[in-house]
Design an enzyme around this catalytic site. Structure first.
Site, short mmCIF file in Angstrom:
data_model
loop_
_atom_site.label_atom_id
_atom_site.label_comp_id
_atom_site.label_asym_id
_atom_site.label_seq_id
_atom_site.Cartn_x
_atom_site.Cartn_y
_atom_site.Cartn_z
N HIS A 236 -5.94 1.84 -4.19
CA HIS A 236 -4.99 1.32 -3.20
C HIS A 236 -4.61 -0.12 -3.52
O HIS A 236 -5.24 -0.78 -4.37
CB HIS A 236 -5.59 1.40 -1.79
N HIS B 237 -2.03 1.61 9.61
CA HIS B 237 -1.78 0.30 9.02
C HIS B 237 -2.08 0.25 7.52
O HIS B 237 -1.80 -0.77 6.87
CB HIS B 237 -2.59 -0.79 9.72
N CYS C 103 0.82 -1.22 0.00
CA CYS C 103 0.00 0.00 0.00
C CYS C 103 0.85 1.26 0.00
O CYS C 103 0.63 2.17 -0.80
CB CYS C 103 -0.99 -0.01 1.17
#
Length: 296
Positions: free
Chosen positions: A266, A253, A201
């Site tokens: 993403h 996260h 990511c």
């Protein structure tokens, strides 16, 4: 302090020499595409769960050589800022993927950034020597309408002039970041990945900013603490959106790129690909931590 340069298109940076040797097939023949094709979804998940790979470095990236153990070198990747170490992102890679020294030129030079997914590097005879990924930064020595002459750790060569021309539409770099990101929809997730062979990511947003000459940290937590804060109602395409544990108040996260209309682009997790997702979708709505901007 000894500086070396990466001399392969993409070098995997490992958490430790022991973890690196888990991928012995990669060490024996460092063709990342072939190695990745052999990984199952479980293998890919293990890379993340065990933090085996930590990042990647690209051809011509400078690293600080810290120590050598056998055929592995502990380095700090200078182009990748991190809270873990002020000298650059720490990790291990094969010694043979590094130059013996860092050679500086005696005259002023400029650099070029590659904005295509893949760019052939041609030798002086016009033959393909390597294929370079998005974000590679090379020193230039000349240019004509068709080609850019470059210097690499392997010597002189040339690339297509189109490889450095961003033809994406948009009124600002936020639009261009998003447009460039859309070109990689369907790209596999890869923990530690910063190239179109596989992104994690934060590696996806790092790679896109790097291609547009915006220096941002490598990891999501550092990206969150470094960017310019953007209120939810002011989000624009190209802004970064972050997600955290404890209903958005804990450790970061995950990160994505705001795509407008309540969506983000993403790289979700192992076994999935770069995609568009609604911010209202679980678990993202409950874990939203804030937006940040680097492109302005």
């Amino acid at each position: 302090m000894e500086i070396r340069r990466v001399k392969v298109p993409t070098a995997i940076v490992w958490a430790s020499p022991t973890k690196a040797k888990v991928a012995q097939a990669y060490f024996n023949a460092p063709d990342i595409a072939t190695w990745l094709a052999q990984l199952s979804v479980a293998d890919q998940a293990a890379l993340a769960d065990q933090n085996t790979m930590v990042t990647q470095a690209l051809l011509n990236d400078r690293v600080i050589l810290d120590q050598v153990q056998g055929d592995c070198a502990h380095v700090f990747v200078k182009r990748q800022a991190t809270r873990l170490e002020r000298r650059g992102y720490p990790g291990w890679l094969p010694v043979r993927q590094l130059t013996a020294r860092d050679q500086e030129l005696d005259y002023p030079t400029t650099t070029v950034r590659l904005v295509q997914a893949e760019t052939p590097l041609l030798d002086d005879q016009g033959q393909v020597e390597l294929t370079l990924p998005l974000g590679t930064v090379l020193t230039t020595t000349g240019q004509d309408a068709q080609h850019i002459q470059v210097l690499t750790p392997l010597g002189s060569g040339q690339i297509s002039a189109q490889a450095a021309r961003l033809t994406l539409g948009g009124v600002d770099d936020g639009d261009r970041l998003l447009a460039l990101g859309r070109e990689f929809l369907g790209t596999p997730y890869l923990w530690g990945g910063i190239t179109p062979q596989g992104f994690d990511c934060s590696g996806l947003v790092y790679a896109l900013h790097r291609a547009l000459d915006y220096a941002i940290p490598r990891d999501a937590q550092d990206q969150f603490t470094s960017g310019y804060p953007i209120a939810p109602e002011s989000l624009a395409p190209g802004d970064l959106v972050f997600f955290a544990h404890d209903h958005g108040t804990g450790a970061i996260h995950h990160v994505g790129i705001y795509a407008g209309k309540g969506q983000m682009l993403h790289a979700p997790k192992p076994g999935e690909t770069v995609t568009l997702t609604s911010l209202a979708q679980a678990p993202y709505a409950a874990e939203y931590a804030g937006g940040r901007r680097f492109w302005q």
